[in-house]
Every structure is written in structure tokens, then in C-alpha cells.
Design an enzyme around this catalytic site. Structure first.
Site, PDB file in Angstrom:
ATOM      1  N   HIS A   1       0.801  -1.204  -0.003  1.00 45.95           N
ATOM      2  CA  HIS A   1      -0.066   0.024   0.010  1.00 45.95           C
ATOM      3  C   HIS A   1       0.840   1.201   0.033  1.00 45.95           C
ATOM      4  O   HIS A   1       0.688   2.132  -0.757  1.00 45.95           O
ATOM      5  CB  HIS A   1      -0.819  -0.009   1.262  1.00 45.95           C
TER       6      HIS A   1
ATOM      7  N   CYS B   1      -3.157  -2.628 -15.202  1.00 44.47           N
ATOM      8  CA  CYS B   1      -3.088  -1.347 -14.327  1.00 44.47           C
ATOM      9  C   CYS B   1      -2.381  -1.637 -13.093  1.00 44.47           C
ATOM     10  O   CYS B   1      -2.452  -0.967 -12.101  1.00 44.47           O
ATOM     11  CB  CYS B   1      -4.822  -0.898 -14.103  1.00 44.47           C
TER      12      CYS B   1
END
Length: 483
Positions: free
Chosen positions: A56, A438
Site C-alpha cells: 500500500h 493497471c
């Protein structure tokens, strides 16, 4: 990439407080989560002791252009202090990080701002011509898009030469305070009516976000991923936050806490997330689709060209899309009919579950496009946690168990085979099916070359990797020309 210098803080809240006093801060944590976004935005840089290329912290920092060192093995965060190598630092101490090399320096190291010449933009323009004139069977051109979650990210990427948005993550939008309280109220609601009431308050705020991104991209395609993370990531964690939410919905904190506890999952990355949320709570995706279409309608009425694309995540079989696509189409039709506006809005899906890749021909019946989410596809194929793999990947690479970090460059033999299979099977049903990538590997030159060879229409990467991707894409075209 890049370097940053700042004073150590250990929580996102502290980062925001220090930054409000014009202090330059560097966020140091074991890891980060979506709720830390406010503190990450105001930090000069981010240092974590766990994670890796696709954790993250790394993904979000890369998108914002914020230097980050993720998964630093020589770093140990211990409450209000951090041990870096043989030195111990406390809150407020100065350190400098180099996101390109992973080095951490004591104190304040002088930094230099890089400059890009006009010659570079001319050169990249030549690269664009090479890519745009390429032909592979029915696939014409090879585009470079960007991953952008906010209007400023999209504008920055557009300035760097991005030809569209390949991934707009909607979850980060919910962590803005004015939305978060209502989203939390929705999560702990007992009835569909209560959830819809809470979502009504979020809808105009989501619409504003989407309008800003559409406007920034000036008619280029924008692929918006509907909500992906599990709901537990959004719930309050401190007593103060629980009390605030309890007051908002008219409950006592002690009565609210059991509702929050029920959302806990043992393995949330494989749990109640993505399209599974829409199967159980369809009103969530209905609200997001309505916000997207309303924003697009506003663009049309203001003379702003717009090309929205809606992406449904974590699909594993065709029945999920067979159920969810008609719901989205109904919302689109209702909003467009009321506005007296015509728009062609594509609905596609992420291919990030191995099973989805294997049955891509069935899924393609209900999808206008595929986008490979290679972060999740890699961790599900390898059974490597992208947040924990840094503990053993260096040994794997050092002992040549693996030749390359699969979270940096796509593993062509395994993950790549799934991508090739899914592209081929999908186009066997829809020859003109648009296919892209992506995941974070989309900005890696070796992966870009593989994507070109596999027949993808585009790659999408973080804004600051767009110039490199423009070059790497042109190199891939030239390298793979038939002799």
C-alpha cells in the site's frame, strides 16, 4: 523514486498535525493502510519496515510522486521510536530517504530538484509516434495511461503525456473526512434503507471527485474501478472515532462496538471485497455508478469531452458480471434518460484472479474490456503476500530461486501465461476486446515489452512513471518489429 528529508512522525494523524505547523515530516510506520492517506499526502516521504514494490505504501506514494522506502529490513518501528541500523531515533528527529536506492541517511541531506529539458519532450514525442503507428494484427497503437485517484494526479499525468486513466481507485476518496463519517454509518447500518440514506450523502461528493478527473483528462478515457477493499478497512479504530460515529447514528459506543467487531475477517484480501460487496450490498455500486454518470453528464452540459469506463473488480466467474452489469446499465440508462444526454459508457472488469484468467472467454461475454490487476494476480498466482514477501524475496533472488522480483516485473512463465491466455480467450469471443494492465508492473520496461508482445492495447502506471513508459513502449515496438 526520488529523495526526501523530514522530521520523524509515527502516525498519519501526527503527520497532519505537524504539517499544519509548516513542519516537514517523514512518516515512519511498520506499514500503511488506506486510512493513513491524509498523513501520507502531507508527508515529504514515507518509510516502512514491511511491504515491498506493490504494498500500500509503495503504490500510493508512487502515484503521488512521494519518495518511499518500503520493506526496509534494517528498520524496526517500536512504539514512539525507530531503530535504523545501529541508531535509534525518536519523534521529531531528522532523517533523509532515497526512494530510488532504498538508502536511509541520518539528519538532513541537501536535496537537488531535477530539471527536464525541452529536448526530452521532443524526444518523447517521437516515441509517441512510434507507438501510435504500431500495428499487431487487429490492434493498432500502444497507449500509455496512468493510475490516478485524484484530479491533481490526473492533471500531472496528463502533463507528463498520459493518454488516459487506466485505473482510478475510488476507495481513497472515501477516507476524506466529509465522506468517511457517512461511509462508516453506511457500513454499520442494519437495513438497506439506512445504507441508502448514508450513501445519498456521499453521492454528491463522489460526483465532484469524478468530475474533476474527467475535466483534467480532456476527453481521454478514464477507467474508474468501483469499490475494491473489504469494509473493515474503513471502520473506526480509536475510542474517539467510535464515539464520533456512535453520536452520528444515535447509538452508545458500547452498542456500536459489536457491529464493528463483526466486520473483522481472518483473511480480508480473500474475503468480502470487490464485486462480492455489490452482490450482498448492491446499493454501494449503484451509488458509485450514479455518481460517475452524473459527473459525465455535467461534463457534457459544460462542453467538456468525456469518456468514462466502469471497471468491476475481483471477478472470478461470468455469473458475477451477469448479475452486476445489468444493475449498472439500469442506473446509467436512468440517469442519462433524465438528463436527456447520450453517452457510451463501457463496463469492463479487472482480471486479477487466476480463475478469471482461465475462463476469460466466458467473462468476455459480459465485459467491454479487460484490465489486468497484476498486483493481486501475482500474489494469488505465487501465493506470495505482497505486504510480507520482502521477508524472503531477497533470499530467493540472492540464491537464484527467482531471477526477478515478480512484483517488479511480470513473471512471464506463470502470471504472463495467464495474461496471454486470457487475452486470447477473451478475443476469441470479442475480437475487438480492449485489454490493458493497471498493476504496478505496468511502469516496468520489461513488463511493457511483454505487454506489447502479448497484444495489449495499453499499459497504465503511476503519473511519475509515464515518461519512462512512453520511452519503453516505443522501444518495445522497435525491438519486436518483424525482420
Amino acid at each position: 523514486p526520488g529523495a526526501a528529508c523530514g522530521r520523524i512522525v509515527f502516525t498519519a494523524k501526527e503527520a497532519e498535525e505537524w504539517a499544519s505547523r509548516n513542519e516537514k515530516v517523514l512518516l515512519v510506520r511498520k506499514d500503511t493502510s488506506p486510512e493513513d492517506i491524509g498523513g501520507m499526502v502531507v508527508s515529504q516521504g514515507i518509510l516502512t519496515s514491511t511491504g515491498g514494490m506493490t504494498s500500500h505504501a509503495a503504490v500510493v506514494a508512487r502515484g503521488m510522486g512521494t519518495p518511499c522506502v518500503a520493506g526496509a529490513k534494517g528498520v524496526s518501528v517500536q512504539g514512539k521510536k525507530v531503530v535504523i541500523g545501529e541508531n535509534t531515533y525518536k519523534e521529531g528527529d531528522w532523517i533523509t530517504i532515497d526512494g530510488s536506492t532504498g538508502d536511509v541517511y541520518d539528519g538532513q541531506v541537501p536535496l537537488v530538484t531535477p530539471k527536464i529539458s525541452k529536448d526530452m519532450e521532443t524526444f518523447l514525442g517521437w516515441c509517441d509516434e512510434v507507438r501510435e503507428t504500431s500495428v499487431r494484427g487487429n490492434v493498432k497503437g500502444f497507449a500509455i495511461r496512468t493510475n490516478a485517484d485524484q484530479p491533481e494526479d490526473a492533471k500531472r499525468a496528463f502533463d507528463f503525456g498520459a493518454q488516459g486513466v487506466g485505473l482510478c481507485r475510488t476507495e481513497h476518496m472515501f477516507f476524506e473526512k466529509e465522506k468517511l463519517i457517512h461511509f462508516r454509518a453506511m457500513i454499520v447500518s442494519d437495513t438497506e434503507e439506512e445504507r441508502k440514506e448514508a450513501l445519498k450523502k456521499i453521492l454528491p461528493l463522489q460526483k465532484k471527485d469524478f468530475f474533476g478527473i474527467f475535466k483534467a483528462m480532456e476527453g481521454r478515457p478514464v477507467t474508474i474501478r468501483l469499490l475494491d477493499p473489504p469494509l473493515h478497512e474503513f471502520v473506526p479504530h480509536t475510542k474517539e472515532e467510535v464515539a464520533e460515529l456512535a453520536a452520528q447514528i444515535g447509538l452508545k459506543p458500547k452498542d456500536l462496538q459489536p457491529k464493528i467487531d463483526k466486520l473483522h475477517e481472518s483473511n480480508p484480501m480473500l474475503g468480502h471485497r470487490g464485486c462480492r460487496l455489490a452482490v450482498t450490498y448492491p446499493e454501494i455500486y449503484d451509488m458509485q455508478v450514479e455518481a460517475i454518470v452524473l459527473a459525465a453528464v455535467d461534463c457534457v452540459k459544460k462542453g467538456i469531452p468525456v469518456e468514462p469506463e466502469i471497471m468491476i473488480p475481483i471477478v472470478c466467474n461470468e455469473q458475477e458480471l451477469a448479475l452486476l452489469r445489468p444493475s449498472a446499465e439500469a442506473v446509467i440508462a436512468r440517469v442519462l434518460e433524465k438528463a436527456k444526454v447520450k453517452l457510451n459508457i463501457k463496463i469492463g472488469t479487472m482480471i486479477e484472479v487466476p480463475r478469471a484468467a482461465l475462463v476469460a472467454n466466458k467473462i468476455a461475454q459480459y465485459a467491454d474490456f479487460f484490465s489486468f490487476g497484476t498486483n493481486d494476480l501475482t500474489q494469488m498466482t505465487f501465493a506470495f503476500s505482497r505486504d510480507d514477501a520482502a521477508a524472503f524475496l531477497p533470499a530467493y533472488l540472492g540464491k537464484e530461486v527467482l531471477s526477478t522480483d515478480p512484483f517488479k516485473s511480470v513473471d512471464e512463465e506463470g502470471v504472463g501465461m495467464l495474461m496471454d491466455w486470457a487475452t486470447t480467450k477473451g478475443r476469441s469471443v470479442k475480437p475487438e476486446l480492449k485489454v490493458g494492465i493497471c498493476g504496478e508492473q505496468g511502469g516496468d520496461p520489461a513488463t511493457i515489452d511483454f505487454c506489447y508482445r502479448t497484444g495489449l492495447n495499453y499499459v497504465s502506471c503511476s503519473p511519475f512513471r509515464v515518461p519512462l513508459a512512453r520511452l519503453a513502449g516505443a522501444q518495445a515496438v522497435l525491438r519486436n518489429q518483424k525482420k
